[in-house]
Design an enzyme around this catalytic site. Structure first.
Site, PDB file in Angstrom:
ATOM      1  N   ASP A  65     -28.382  14.655 -60.149  1.00  0.00           N
ATOM      2  CA  ASP A  65     -27.329  14.138 -59.284  1.00  0.00           C
ATOM      3  C   ASP A  65     -26.320  13.353 -60.124  1.00  0.00           C
ATOM      4  O   ASP A  65     -26.125  13.653 -61.303  1.00  0.00           O
ATOM      5  CB  ASP A  65     -27.960  13.252 -58.200  1.00  0.00           C
ATOM      6  CG  ASP A  65     -27.242  13.353 -56.866  1.00  0.00           C
ATOM      7  OD1 ASP A  65     -26.078  12.915 -56.803  1.00  0.00           O
ATOM      8  OD2 ASP A  65     -27.827  13.863 -55.901  1.00  0.00           O
ATOM      9  N   HIS A  96     -24.207   8.485 -55.104  1.00  0.00           N
ATOM     10  CA  HIS A  96     -24.818   9.600 -54.385  1.00  0.00           C
ATOM     11  C   HIS A  96     -26.262   9.801 -54.837  1.00  0.00           C
ATOM     12  O   HIS A  96     -27.165   9.984 -54.015  1.00  0.00           O
ATOM     13  CB  HIS A  96     -24.015  10.878 -54.594  1.00  0.00           C
ATOM     14  CG  HIS A  96     -24.434  12.018 -53.728  1.00  0.00           C
ATOM     15  ND1 HIS A  96     -25.449  12.878 -54.078  1.00  0.00           N
ATOM     16  CD2 HIS A  96     -24.002  12.436 -52.507  1.00  0.00           C
ATOM     17  CE1 HIS A  96     -25.611  13.786 -53.126  1.00  0.00           C
ATOM     18  NE2 HIS A  96     -24.749  13.543 -52.171  1.00  0.00           N
ATOM     19  N   ASN A 205     -22.393  22.464 -46.897  1.00  0.00           N
ATOM     20  CA  ASN A 205     -21.801  21.806 -45.734  1.00  0.00           C
ATOM     21  C   ASN A 205     -20.569  22.505 -45.186  1.00  0.00           C
ATOM     22  O   ASN A 205     -19.777  21.868 -44.497  1.00  0.00           O
ATOM     23  CB  ASN A 205     -21.412  20.364 -46.093  1.00  0.00           C
ATOM     24  CG  ASN A 205     -22.609  19.488 -46.375  1.00  0.00           C
ATOM     25  OD1 ASN A 205     -23.737  19.853 -46.048  1.00  0.00           O
ATOM     26  ND2 ASN A 205     -22.383  18.359 -46.996  1.00  0.00           N
ATOM     27  N   SER A 269     -27.217  17.281 -48.134  1.00  0.00           N
ATOM     28  CA  SER A 269     -27.774  16.532 -49.268  1.00  0.00           C
ATOM     29  C   SER A 269     -28.988  15.722 -48.834  1.00  0.00           C
ATOM     30  O   SER A 269     -30.050  15.763 -49.455  1.00  0.00           O
ATOM     31  CB  SER A 269     -26.728  15.587 -49.857  1.00  0.00           C
ATOM     32  OG  SER A 269     -25.791  16.256 -50.643  1.00  0.00           O
TER      33      SER A 269
END
Length: 374
Positions: A65, A96, A205, A269
């Site tokens: 990440d 994140h 998404n 996520s």
């Protein structure tokens, strides 16, 4: 990850996720206490029941990440910082990545650990490998940095495998070039699977729009995870594809953010991170299971929608307790797998008993032969 409520400015994973959700107010006082009360996914996935069997001890989950901040109070003592493969300046705290790590292995803080975020596997460890930049990182526009990061995910997978990760979470994908994937990434995925490492990635998404095939979720052997809302209905933004493995909570998700702060966000996520936590629970209790068997346990233990397996829900809604119960069934050695010679193995007491019987039979035969001869 689509950010909804935060204490600081919105940010998002560089390579991955749809943004644009409007910010809404959230009281800044008592954020840590509010975070615990808003963790609806733990109830929806029967996580507390699963903790009676496993809490993820002994398992390392690699988080590929933007980096993980080991100083966040909900992650202290559980984060091992791996390399930064982006070649960019070290920001010290990837927001994140920190959010995803907290959903996997957050342990809370304060008296009785009653404040902050609890992850699905609060006794697991996190291996942080930085492979992408935050959306608002100015170095994203640097052509040289961009060139260096193209192979970062592939290198990150190999690093995680070689440094003891049993599960790899990749809440990323969907950015420039990632829809096509790359041969290097696919090779790295195959390498991880040969080492029996569980690979998990967010499905993407843009399900309400282009619904494109997303990588690394689209590689064979990777568990692609979609999102559902609090009513356990598919989130409109969650991508739909035949390779979808399962779905998990992905709306209104409370997670760790910057130092000591929290946010609420939408996105696949978060759903992937929750499933990575479930994989850690299974691996902790049943370490002998292969990566394929862990995947099967999660899929078989999912709550199946009435219509059955589909491109929208995969095998169903991931459930921590269900996965552990399914893993118990896979853990039992089937009769067909027992070697034929195993049926003839006996304990020492049985051996002595059999030898004694054999001697008696031998004596009886010899006496009978003598009688016949006479």
């Amino acid at each position: 990850m689509r950010l909804l409520l935060l204490g600081v400015l919105p940010t998002c994973l560089a390579a991955c996720l749809v943004t644009g959700a409007a910010a809404a107010p959230w009281p800044k006082d008592g954020l840590a206490e509010s975070a615990r009360g808003r963790q609806w996914p733990l109830r929806a996935m029967d996580v507390q029941d699963a903790w009676q069997l496993s809490r993820g001890a002994g398992v390392t989950v690699a988080v590929l990440d933007t980096g993980v901040d080991p100083r966040h109070p909900d992650l202290t003592g559980v984060v091992d910082r791996g390399p930064d493969l982006t070649g960019a300046a070290d920001t010290g705290s990837g927001r994140h990545g920190t959010a995803m790590a907290s959903l996997i292995a957050g342990h809370g803080h304060g008296a009785g650990q009653a404040s902050g975020v609890l992850g699905v596997a609060p006794e697991a460890r996190i291996l942080s490998v930085r492979v992408v930049l935050e959306n608002d990182d100015p170095e994203r526009a640097d052509a040289q940095v961009h060139a260096r990061t193209r192979l970062a995910v592939a290198r990150g997978i190999r690093y995680a495998v070689d440094h003891g990760a049993q599960v790899i979470n990749m809440s990323l994908g969907g950015g420039e070039g990632s829809y096509e994937g790359s041969p290097e990434e696919e090779d790295a995925v195959r390498y991880a699977l040969t080492k029996s490492v569980v690979l998990i990635a967010s499905a993407g998404n843009d399900g309400a729009g282009a619904n494109r095939r997303n990588f690394p979720a689209g590689y064979p052997g990777v568990m692609a995870v979609g999102a559902v809302d609090e009513r356990l209905r598919r989130a409109p933004f969650s991508n739909r594809h035949a390779y979808l493995s399962v779905v998990a909570p992905g709306t209104g998700i409370v997670s760790a953010d910057g130092p000591g702060s929290y946010l609420v966000a939408d996105g696949t996520s978060s759903a992937a991170a929750f499933v990575a936590g479930v994989a850690a629970l299974v691996r902790s209790r049943y370490p002998a299971l292969s990566a394929l068997e862990v995947r099967q346990a999660i899929q078989r233990g999912a709550h199946r929608p009435p219509a059955g397996q589909s491109a929208a829900y995969g095998h169903g809604i991931a459930n921590a307790r269900g996965a552990l119960l399914a893993a118990e069934g896979l853990h039992r050695v089937p009769l067909a797998a027992v070697p034929r010679h195993a049926h003839f193995r006996v304990h020492d007491d049985d051996s002595r008993r059999l030898i004694g019987i054999a001697l008696l039979v031998l004596v009886a035969v010899m006496v009978a032969r003598v009688a016949v001869t006479r």
